[in-house]
Design a protein around this motif. Structure first.
Motif, PDB file in Angstrom:
ATOM      1  N   VAL A  24       0.834  -1.205   0.000  1.00 40.47           N
ATOM      2  CA  VAL A  24       0.000   0.000   0.000  1.00 40.47           C
ATOM      3  C   VAL A  24       0.865   1.250   0.000  1.00 40.47           C
ATOM      4  N   TRP A  25       1.921   1.265   0.804  1.00 39.57           N
ATOM      5  CA  TRP A  25       2.800   2.440   0.808  1.00 39.57           C
ATOM      6  C   TRP A  25       3.550   2.564  -0.511  1.00 39.57           C
ATOM      7  N   ASP A  26       3.898   1.463  -1.152  1.00 41.79           N
ATOM      8  CA  ASP A  26       4.499   1.534  -2.490  1.00 41.79           C
ATOM      9  C   ASP A  26       3.595   2.327  -3.419  1.00 41.79           C
ATOM     10  N   VAL A  27       2.304   2.041  -3.370  1.00 42.62           N
ATOM     11  CA  VAL A  27       1.324   2.689  -4.231  1.00 42.62           C
ATOM     12  C   VAL A  27       1.057   4.118  -3.767  1.00 42.62           C
ATOM     13  N   LEU A  28       0.690   4.259  -2.528  1.00 42.72           N
ATOM     14  CA  LEU A  28       0.217   5.538  -2.001  1.00 42.72           C
ATOM     15  C   LEU A  28       1.275   6.635  -2.049  1.00 42.72           C
ATOM     16  N   LEU A  29       2.537   6.276  -1.806  1.00 44.02           N
ATOM     17  CA  LEU A  29       3.586   7.288  -1.703  1.00 44.02           C
ATOM     18  C   LEU A  29       4.202   7.650  -3.044  1.00 44.02           C
ATOM     19  N   HIS A  30       3.771   7.002  -4.105  1.00 40.26           N
ATOM     20  CA  HIS A  30       4.307   7.354  -5.424  1.00 40.26           C
ATOM     21  C   HIS A  30       3.766   8.720  -5.846  1.00 40.26           C
ATOM     22  N   PRO A  31       4.595   9.551  -6.476  1.00 41.47           N
ATOM     23  CA  PRO A  31       4.128  10.882  -6.887  1.00 41.47           C
ATOM     24  C   PRO A  31       2.869  10.878  -7.739  1.00 41.47           C
ATOM     25  N   ALA A  32       2.684   9.859  -8.577  1.00 38.48           N
ATOM     26  CA  ALA A  32       1.478   9.820  -9.416  1.00 38.48           C
ATOM     27  C   ALA A  32       0.225   9.747  -8.561  1.00 38.48           C
ATOM     28  N   VAL A  33       0.265   8.983  -7.484  1.00 38.68           N
ATOM     29  CA  VAL A  33      -0.905   8.840  -6.622  1.00 38.68           C
ATOM     30  C   VAL A  33      -1.081  10.080  -5.759  1.00 38.68           C
ATOM     31  N   ILE A  34       0.023  10.658  -5.306  1.00 40.89           N
ATOM     32  CA  ILE A  34      -0.069  11.909  -4.546  1.00 40.89           C
ATOM     33  C   ILE A  34      -0.772  12.984  -5.378  1.00 40.89           C
ATOM     34  N   VAL A  35      -0.424  13.087  -6.652  1.00 45.16           N
ATOM     35  CA  VAL A  35      -0.994  14.119  -7.522  1.00 45.16           C
ATOM     36  C   VAL A  35      -2.439  13.808  -7.902  1.00 45.16           C
ATOM     37  N   PHE A  36      -2.719  12.536  -8.204  1.00 49.59           N
ATOM     38  CA  PHE A  36      -4.028  12.190  -8.765  1.00 49.59           C
ATOM     39  C   PHE A  36      -4.984  11.555  -7.771  1.00 49.59           C
ATOM     40  N   HIS A  37      -4.607  11.494  -6.497  1.00 50.25           N
ATOM     41  CA  HIS A  37      -5.485  10.851  -5.514  1.00 50.25           C
ATOM     42  C   HIS A  37      -6.857  11.507  -5.463  1.00 50.25           C
ATOM     43  N   ASN A  38      -6.885  12.827  -5.343  1.00 51.26           N
ATOM     44  CA  ASN A  38      -8.177  13.508  -5.249  1.00 51.26           C
ATOM     45  C   ASN A  38      -8.986  13.338  -6.523  1.00 51.26           C
ATOM     46  N   CYS A  39      -8.308  13.325  -7.678  1.00 53.11           N
ATOM     47  CA  CYS A  39      -9.014  13.115  -8.945  1.00 53.11           C
ATOM     48  C   CYS A  39      -9.751  11.790  -8.930  1.00 53.11           C
TER      49      CYS A  39
END
Length: 338
Positions: A24-39
Motif C-alpha cells: 500500500v505504501w508503495d502505491v500511495l507514496l508514489h508521486p502519481a498517486v499523490i498528484v491524482f489521488h483527489n481526482c
C-alpha cells in the motif's frame, strides 16, 4: 502522530495500519498517486450510488448549490479536504488512525436517507455509518489508487505497467486492515483481487448507471445543474485562482481516469463495451502519459502535495517516505524480494 513516532507496548515502533515496506505504501507514496489521488477518489467513489446519493442530499456543496451560494472556491475547498482527512489513517500511527476513523464515523452517523435513487426505489436507502456503505466508502478509496498507480506511475525506469498478480493481492490483503477500521462486516472485507471482483458482482445494482441518480428526491432538482448555475452566478475574477486547480483535479483528467479503471467500472458508468467512448477513454489514458509524467516531477508534485494534502499531510508523507525507503533498502541489502 506519524507512523513510527510512537511505540507499541512491547517497545517496537508503531507503524500504523500499513507501515514501511507495505504494498500500500508503495502505491500511495508514489508521486502519481499523490498528484491524482483527489481526482480518482472523487471520480470513482461517486459511482457507488449510496455515496453519490449522500453527496446529492447532504454534502455542503450540493446544499449550497440548491441555495445558490456555491462558488468555485467552495467546490475546490470541498475537494481539498479529502486527502487531508485520509492521510492520518494511512500514514499515522495506530492510535491516530483509529481516532480519525472514529471521528469520521461520528460525522457519518447523520448521513442517511430512505432513498438512494428516486428512479429505482427498490434499492432502498443509505446510511454512511452502516457496515455496507462504510465498507464501500473505504474500498472505493483503495482500489482506484491501485489502478492509478498501474496506469499513471512511471517507476523502475519503465512506463506505467500492471503489477504482478501476487502484488495486487498483497495490496488488497493489506487494504483489508484499513477497511476494518470503519465499522464493517469483517467477513465481507475482500483480501484478494478475486474476492474484490466477487464483491463488485454481489453489489452490482448499487453501481449501475441511471439518469435519475442526480435528482434531489424532494424537489427533482438536478445536483450538477444547480451547482453549475450557482458557481456561474457567483463568479468573480478572484476565483480564477481556484478554477485552475479545481479543473485539474475534478474535470480535465476524467476521461483518462475512466480508461485507467476497469471495463466493468466503465459499464457501471453507462459506457457500453466497444463503444467510441469506451475505446476513447482507454486511448486517452495512454495519450495523456507525457503530461502525467511531467506532473509527477518533484516541483509539480510538491505543489499538488501542499495544495491538496495540507501541511499535516505533507509532514506525514515525507516521514513515511523516509521510513519506506529505509526498509526497502534494508530488504534489498538482505536479498529479500519485496
Amino acid at each position: 502522530m506519524a507512523a513510527g513516532d510512537s511505540l507499541n507496548e512491547d517497545g517496537t515502533p508503531d507503524y500504523g495500519v500499513f507501515g514501511p515496506g507495505s504494498a500500500v505504501w508503495d502505491v500511495l507514496l508514489h508521486p502519481a498517486v499523490i498528484v491524482f489521488h483527489n481526482c480518482i477518489q472523487g471520480f470513482a467513489q461517486t459511482k457507488y450510488k449510496p455515496i453519490d446519493a449522500a453527496i446529492r442530499d447532504l454534502d455542503p456543496i450540493a446544499r449550497k448549490g440548491r441555495d445558490g451560494t456555491l462558488t468555485f472556491f467552495g467546490a475546490f475547498e470541498r475537494l481539498q479536504r479529502n486527502a487531508g482527512m485520509h492521510a492520518p489513517m494511512w500514514l499515522g500511527d495506530t492510535t491516530t488512525a483509529k481516532l480519525m476513523a472514529k471521528h469520521l464515523h461520528n460525522i457519518h452517523r447523520k448521513v442517511k436517507s430512505d432513498i438512494i435513487d428516486s428512479g429505482e426505489p427498490e434499492l432502498g436507502g443509505y446510511s454512511a455509518s452502516d457496515p455496507r456503505d462504510a465498507m464501500w466508502a473505504s474500498l472505493t478509496e483503495m482500489h482506484p489508487m491501485l489502478r492509478v498507480y498501474e496506469g499513471f506511475a512511471f517507476r523502475d525506469g519503465k512506463a506505467p505497467h500492471r503489477l504482478p498478480a501476487a502484488t495486487r493481492d498483497q495490496f488488497m490483503a493489506e487494504s483489508a486492515a484499513y477497511v476494518r477500521l470503519h465499522n464493517v462486516d469483517a467477513e465481507e472485507v475482500p483480501t484478494s483481487m478475486a474476492e474484490l471482483a466477487a464483491l463488485y458482482d454481489k453489489y452490482s445494482p448499487l453501481f449501475q448507471h441511471t439518469d435519475t441518480m442526480k435528482y434531489y428526491p424532494p424537489t427533482g432538482e438536478v445536483m450538477t445543474d444547480t451547482m453549475a448555475a450557482s458557481m456561474k452566478k457567483n463568479f468573480t475574477f478572484s476565483q480564477l485562482r481556484a478554477i485552475g486547480p479545481l479543473m485539474s483535479q475534478a474535470v480535465l483528467f476524467n476521461t483518462p481516469l475512466t480508461g485507467v479503471l476497469s471495463g466493468k467500472f466503465r459499464r457501471s458508468m453507462g459506457i457500453k463495451q466497444g463503444s467510441f467512448k469506451d475505446r476513447w477513454s482507454i486511448v486517452s489514458a495512454k495519450l495523456v502519459l507525457p503530461v502525467v509524467w511531467v506532473m509527477q516531477q518533484p516541483p509539480i508534485e510538491r505543489y499538488f502535495m501542499r495544495l491538496m494534502w495540507g501541511p499535516d499531510g505533507v509532514r506525514l508523507i515525507e516521514s513515511a517516505r523516509v521510513l519506506h525507503k529505509k526498509v526497502k533498502a534494508e530488504r534489498a541489502a538482505a536479498g529479500v524480494v519485496a
